[in-house]
Design a protein around this motif. Structure first.
Motif, mmCIF file in Angstrom:
data_model
loop_
_atom_site.group_PDB
_atom_site.id
_atom_site.type_symbol
_atom_site.label_atom_id
_atom_site.label_comp_id
_atom_site.label_asym_id
_atom_site.label_seq_id
_atom_site.Cartn_x
_atom_site.Cartn_y
_atom_site.Cartn_z
ATOM 1 N N PHE A 4 -41.803 -18.506 56.895
ATOM 2 C CA PHE A 4 -42.002 -17.916 55.588
ATOM 3 C C PHE A 4 -41.407 -16.624 55.595
ATOM 4 O O PHE A 4 -41.400 -15.797 56.622
ATOM 5 C CB PHE A 4 -43.346 -17.762 55.245
ATOM 6 C CG PHE A 4 -44.302 -19.029 54.595
ATOM 7 C CD1 PHE A 4 -44.198 -18.976 53.217
ATOM 8 C CD2 PHE A 4 -44.849 -20.059 55.439
ATOM 9 C CE1 PHE A 4 -44.961 -20.026 52.749
ATOM 10 C CE2 PHE A 4 -45.374 -21.073 54.979
ATOM 11 C CZ PHE A 4 -45.465 -21.138 53.453
ATOM 12 N N ASN A 5 -40.540 -16.387 54.252
ATOM 13 C CA ASN A 5 -40.261 -14.996 53.918
ATOM 14 C C ASN A 5 -41.329 -14.427 53.030
ATOM 15 O O ASN A 5 -42.179 -15.445 52.589
ATOM 16 C CB ASN A 5 -38.801 -15.154 53.517
ATOM 17 C CG ASN A 5 -38.606 -15.722 52.190
ATOM 18 O OD1 ASN A 5 -39.420 -15.784 51.213
ATOM 19 N ND2 ASN A 5 -37.430 -16.429 52.290
ATOM 20 N N SER A 6 -41.005 -13.313 52.562
ATOM 21 C CA SER A 6 -42.163 -12.681 51.673
ATOM 22 C C SER A 6 -42.128 -13.334 50.451
ATOM 23 O O SER A 6 -43.090 -13.680 49.640
ATOM 24 C CB SER A 6 -42.013 -11.276 51.789
ATOM 25 O OG SER A 6 -40.740 -10.892 51.263
ATOM 26 N N TYR A 7 -41.123 -13.693 49.795
ATOM 27 C CA TYR A 7 -41.035 -14.292 48.479
ATOM 28 C C TYR A 7 -41.963 -15.641 48.527
ATOM 29 O O TYR A 7 -42.389 -15.981 47.599
ATOM 30 C CB TYR A 7 -39.548 -14.454 48.206
ATOM 31 C CG TYR A 7 -39.485 -15.234 46.630
ATOM 32 C CD1 TYR A 7 -39.709 -14.567 45.611
ATOM 33 C CD2 TYR A 7 -39.243 -16.474 46.700
ATOM 34 C CE1 TYR A 7 -39.741 -15.239 44.397
ATOM 35 C CE2 TYR A 7 -38.941 -17.355 45.429
ATOM 36 C CZ TYR A 7 -39.391 -16.600 44.191
ATOM 37 O OH TYR A 7 -39.130 -17.126 43.272
ATOM 38 N N ASP A 8 -41.287 -16.457 49.559
ATOM 39 C CA ASP A 8 -41.821 -17.806 49.751
ATOM 40 C C ASP A 8 -43.596 -17.695 49.831
ATOM 41 O O ASP A 8 -44.284 -18.319 49.209
ATOM 42 C CB ASP A 8 -41.716 -18.551 51.064
ATOM 43 C CG ASP A 8 -39.996 -19.102 50.832
ATOM 44 O OD1 ASP A 8 -39.580 -19.194 49.517
ATOM 45 O OD2 ASP A 8 -39.367 -19.179 51.848
ATOM 46 N N PHE A 9 -43.859 -16.781 50.487
ATOM 47 C CA PHE A 9 -45.279 -16.344 50.922
ATOM 48 C C PHE A 9 -46.153 -15.929 49.564
ATOM 49 O O PHE A 9 -47.060 -16.634 49.142
ATOM 50 C CB PHE A 9 -45.476 -15.562 52.090
ATOM 51 C CG PHE A 9 -47.092 -15.425 52.435
ATOM 52 C CD1 PHE A 9 -47.811 -16.099 53.104
ATOM 53 C CD2 PHE A 9 -47.630 -14.209 51.740
ATOM 54 C CE1 PHE A 9 -48.951 -16.099 53.480
ATOM 55 C CE2 PHE A 9 -49.064 -13.961 52.319
ATOM 56 C CZ PHE A 9 -49.635 -15.042 53.095
ATOM 57 N N MET A 10 -45.473 -15.143 48.735
ATOM 58 C CA MET A 10 -46.147 -14.640 47.423
ATOM 59 C C MET A 10 -46.199 -15.863 46.637
ATOM 60 O O MET A 10 -47.191 -16.089 45.801
ATOM 61 C CB MET A 10 -45.495 -13.439 47.069
ATOM 62 C CG MET A 10 -45.871 -12.106 47.741
ATOM 63 S SD MET A 10 -47.537 -11.906 48.332
ATOM 64 C CE MET A 10 -48.167 -11.643 46.747
ATOM 65 N N SER A 11 -45.083 -16.666 46.595
ATOM 66 C CA SER A 11 -45.142 -17.982 45.546
ATOM 67 C C SER A 11 -46.197 -18.806 46.019
ATOM 68 O O SER A 11 -46.674 -19.445 45.271
ATOM 69 C CB SER A 11 -43.715 -18.616 45.661
ATOM 70 O OG SER A 11 -42.692 -17.774 45.298
ATOM 71 N N MET A 12 -46.323 -19.078 47.162
ATOM 72 C CA MET A 12 -47.382 -20.033 47.751
ATOM 73 C C MET A 12 -48.720 -19.446 47.398
ATOM 74 O O MET A 12 -49.606 -20.234 46.985
ATOM 75 C CB MET A 12 -47.385 -20.243 48.827
ATOM 76 C CG MET A 12 -48.402 -21.074 49.733
ATOM 77 S SD MET A 12 -48.389 -21.487 51.298
ATOM 78 C CE MET A 12 -49.311 -19.848 52.011
ATOM 79 N N VAL A 13 -48.895 -18.124 47.488
ATOM 80 C CA VAL A 13 -50.240 -17.451 47.098
ATOM 81 C C VAL A 13 -50.677 -17.843 45.684
ATOM 82 O O VAL A 13 -51.646 -17.946 45.382
ATOM 83 C CB VAL A 13 -50.149 -15.848 47.246
ATOM 84 C CG1 VAL A 13 -51.315 -15.140 46.471
ATOM 85 C CG2 VAL A 13 -50.138 -15.604 48.749
#
Length: 75
Positions: free
Chosen positions: A32-41
């Protein structure tokens, strides 16, 4: 909940579902990168009907952390 979370993870990163373990780390192990992680959140909030605190989600490092955090929000 673990299985549902695995399905969500696979929507954001190209990883074999069988490779996702409770101790898998989102960034180091799953890519994950931070963008993907926050999108998943954001999707976790919709899927599990919870509201995630951004300052708390930074402590979520592993899949198990995420499961426990979601469960704590649902209680």
């Amino acid at each position: 909940m673990f299985e549902e979370l695995k399905e969500l993870i696979c929507e954001y990163v190209d990883v074999d579902p069988s490779a996702i373990k409770e101790e898998s780390r989102f960034i180091e192990d799953l890519g994950f990168n931070s963008y993907d992680f926050m999108s998943m959140v954001g999707e976790i909030e919709e899927t599990f009907d919870v509201e995630v605190e951004e300052r708390e989600v930074v402590n979520v490092k592993t899949v198990k952390d995420a499961v426990e955090y979601i469960q704590s929000l649902q209680d």
